[in-house]
Scaffold this motif. Structure first.
Motif, PDB file in Angstrom:
ATOM      1  N   LEU A  47       0.832  -1.198   0.000  1.00 18.75           N
ATOM      2  CA  LEU A  47       0.000   0.000   0.000  1.00 18.75           C
ATOM      3  C   LEU A  47       0.866   1.247   0.000  1.00 18.75           C
ATOM      4  N   ASP A  48       0.451   2.261  -0.741  1.00 13.98           N
ATOM      5  CA  ASP A  48       1.144   3.543  -0.730  1.00 13.98           C
ATOM      6  C   ASP A  48       0.743   4.306   0.522  1.00 13.98           C
ATOM      7  N   GLY A  49       1.631   5.107   1.034  1.00 14.16           N
ATOM      8  CA  GLY A  49       1.276   5.988   2.128  1.00 14.16           C
ATOM      9  C   GLY A  49       1.705   5.543   3.497  1.00 14.16           C
ATOM     10  N   GLY A  50       2.387   4.424   3.603  1.00 18.78           N
ATOM     11  CA  GLY A  50       2.906   4.015   4.900  1.00 18.78           C
ATOM     12  C   GLY A  50       1.866   3.864   5.985  1.00 18.78           C
ATOM     13  N   LEU A  51       0.799   3.149   5.695  1.00 15.03           N
ATOM     14  CA  LEU A  51      -0.228   2.925   6.714  1.00 15.03           C
ATOM     15  C   LEU A  51       0.299   2.041   7.834  1.00 15.03           C
ATOM     16  N   ALA A  52      -0.157   2.302   9.024  1.00 19.29           N
ATOM     17  CA  ALA A  52       0.209   1.481  10.173  1.00 19.29           C
ATOM     18  C   ALA A  52      -0.399   0.087  10.021  1.00 19.29           C
ATOM     19  N   TYR A  53       0.285  -0.892  10.565  1.00 19.62           N
ATOM     20  CA  TYR A  53      -0.202  -2.275  10.527  1.00 19.62           C
ATOM     21  C   TYR A  53      -1.593  -2.365  11.144  1.00 19.62           C
ATOM     22  N   THR A  54      -1.818  -1.647  12.258  1.00 17.95           N
ATOM     23  CA  THR A  54      -3.125  -1.701  12.925  1.00 17.95           C
ATOM     24  C   THR A  54      -4.219  -1.123  12.037  1.00 17.95           C
ATOM     25  N   THR A  55      -3.890  -0.120  11.242  1.00 15.40           N
ATOM     26  CA  THR A  55      -4.868   0.453  10.307  1.00 15.40           C
ATOM     27  C   THR A  55      -5.238  -0.570   9.244  1.00 15.40           C
ATOM     28  N   VAL A  56      -4.233  -1.252   8.706  1.00 19.26           N
ATOM     29  CA  VAL A  56      -4.486  -2.287   7.694  1.00 19.26           C
ATOM     30  C   VAL A  56      -5.358  -3.394   8.292  1.00 19.26           C
ATOM     31  N   MET A  57      -5.052  -3.797   9.509  1.00 17.29           N
ATOM     32  CA  MET A  57      -5.854  -4.843  10.168  1.00 17.29           C
ATOM     33  C   MET A  57      -7.304  -4.387  10.366  1.00 17.29           C
ATOM     34  N   THR A  58      -7.494  -3.141  10.740  1.00 19.87           N
ATOM     35  CA  THR A  58      -8.844  -2.608  10.917  1.00 19.87           C
ATOM     36  C   THR A  58      -9.606  -2.643   9.602  1.00 19.87           C
ATOM     37  N   ILE A  59      -8.957  -2.223   8.531  1.00 17.26           N
ATOM     38  CA  ILE A  59      -9.608  -2.216   7.217  1.00 17.26           C
ATOM     39  C   ILE A  59      -9.935  -3.640   6.784  1.00 17.26           C
ATOM     40  N   LEU A  60      -8.996  -4.569   6.958  1.00 18.29           N
ATOM     41  CA  LEU A  60      -9.250  -5.965   6.598  1.00 18.29           C
ATOM     42  C   LEU A  60     -10.413  -6.532   7.408  1.00 18.29           C
ATOM     43  N   SER A  61     -10.471  -6.213   8.686  1.00 19.04           N
ATOM     44  CA  SER A  61     -11.568  -6.699   9.534  1.00 19.04           C
ATOM     45  C   SER A  61     -12.907  -6.138   9.081  1.00 19.04           C
ATOM     46  N   ARG A  62     -12.919  -4.860   8.713  1.00 18.32           N
ATOM     47  CA  ARG A  62     -14.165  -4.255   8.205  1.00 18.32           C
ATOM     48  C   ARG A  62     -14.592  -4.898   6.896  1.00 18.32           C
ATOM     49  N   LEU A  63     -13.632  -5.127   6.015  1.00 21.22           N
ATOM     50  CA  LEU A  63     -13.951  -5.789   4.738  1.00 21.22           C
ATOM     51  C   LEU A  63     -14.464  -7.204   4.983  1.00 21.22           C
ATOM     52  N   HIS A  64     -13.896  -7.879   5.963  1.00 31.19           N
ATOM     53  CA  HIS A  64     -14.354  -9.229   6.303  1.00 31.19           C
ATOM     54  C   HIS A  64     -15.795  -9.190   6.808  1.00 31.19           C
ATOM     55  N   ALA A  65     -16.110  -8.239   7.673  1.00 23.61           N
ATOM     56  CA  ALA A  65     -17.472  -8.106   8.193  1.00 23.61           C
ATOM     57  C   ALA A  65     -18.470  -7.811   7.082  1.00 23.61           C
ATOM     58  N   LYS A  66     -18.023  -7.163   6.019  1.00 24.61           N
ATOM     59  CA  LYS A  66     -18.888  -6.833   4.877  1.00 24.61           C
ATOM     60  C   LYS A  66     -18.970  -7.972   3.868  1.00 24.61           C
ATOM     61  N   GLY A  67     -18.166  -9.011   4.062  1.00 24.54           N
ATOM     62  CA  GLY A  67     -18.175 -10.136   3.135  1.00 24.54           C
ATOM     63  C   GLY A  67     -17.338  -9.902   1.891  1.00 24.54           C
ATOM     64  N   ALA A  68     -16.511  -8.857   1.893  1.00 26.76           N
ATOM     65  CA  ALA A  68     -15.704  -8.544   0.716  1.00 26.76           C
ATOM     66  C   ALA A  68     -14.386  -9.315   0.689  1.00 26.76           C
TER      67      ALA A  68
END
Length: 139
Positions: A47-68
C-alpha cells in the motif's frame, strides 16, 4: 513566482486524509492482485502511504465483516483473500444503505429517478437479463 510548499507527511495535520471507502478500495485492489491468500503485513507493504499495521488490520476486519474478503487461520494470524471486487464492495455498501431505510420503495424510486439516461438504460437491461424468460406455466 510559485512558493515552494513542503509535501505533507504522515502525522502532519495538513496531510490529506483518505476516506474509509478509499482505503477499503485500495486494500481490496492489493488483495485482488495477490497470487494466493496473504498476510496483513504483505498487504501493508504494497500500500502507498505508509499505513500502520493496525490500520491495515482494521480495514481488513471491516472488509471481512462486509463479506468482501475471506480469512483463514494460519498459526496465530490470518491469511486474507478478496472475495469481491470494487464493484461488489460498492454494491454491498448500496445494499447496506437500502437495508437501513424504513421506506425501501421511496429510496429506490428516488434513486432511479435521479439516474442519468445511460445509467437508467443500463439498469433496465440488467434487470431484463436477470429476470430471464417467463417460466412456462402450461403443463
Amino acid at each position: 513566482m510559485a512558493e515552494d510548499t513542503p509535501t505533507p507527511v504522515a502525522g502532519d495535520p495538513r496531510a490529506r486524509r483518505r476516506g474509509q471507502g478509499e482505503l477499503e478500495a485500495q486494500v481490496l485492489a492489493v488483495l485482488q492482485r495477490a497470487p494466493v491468500p496473504v498476510t496483513a503485513g504483505w498487504v501493508q507493504e504494497r500500500l502507498d502511504g505508509g499505513l500502520a499495521y493496525t490500520t491495515v488490520m482494521t480495514i481488513l476486519s471491516r472488509l471481512h465483516a462486509k463479506g468482501a474478503v475471506t480469512r483463514t487461520r494460519s498459526g496465530r494470524s490470518y491469511l486474507w483473500q478478496a472475495s469481491s471486487d470494487a464493484a461488489g464492495l460498492a454494491a454491498l455498501r448500496m445494499r447496506r444503505v437500502l437495508d437501513g431505510e424504513p421506506d425501501r420503495d421511496a429510496v429506490l424510486a428516488s434513486f432511479v429517478t435521479a439516474l442519468l439516461p445511460h445509467d437508467e438504460e443500463l439498469l433496465r437491461t440488467l434487470l431484463d437479463s436477470a429476470s430471464g424468460p417467463a417460466p412456462d406455466r402450461e403443463g
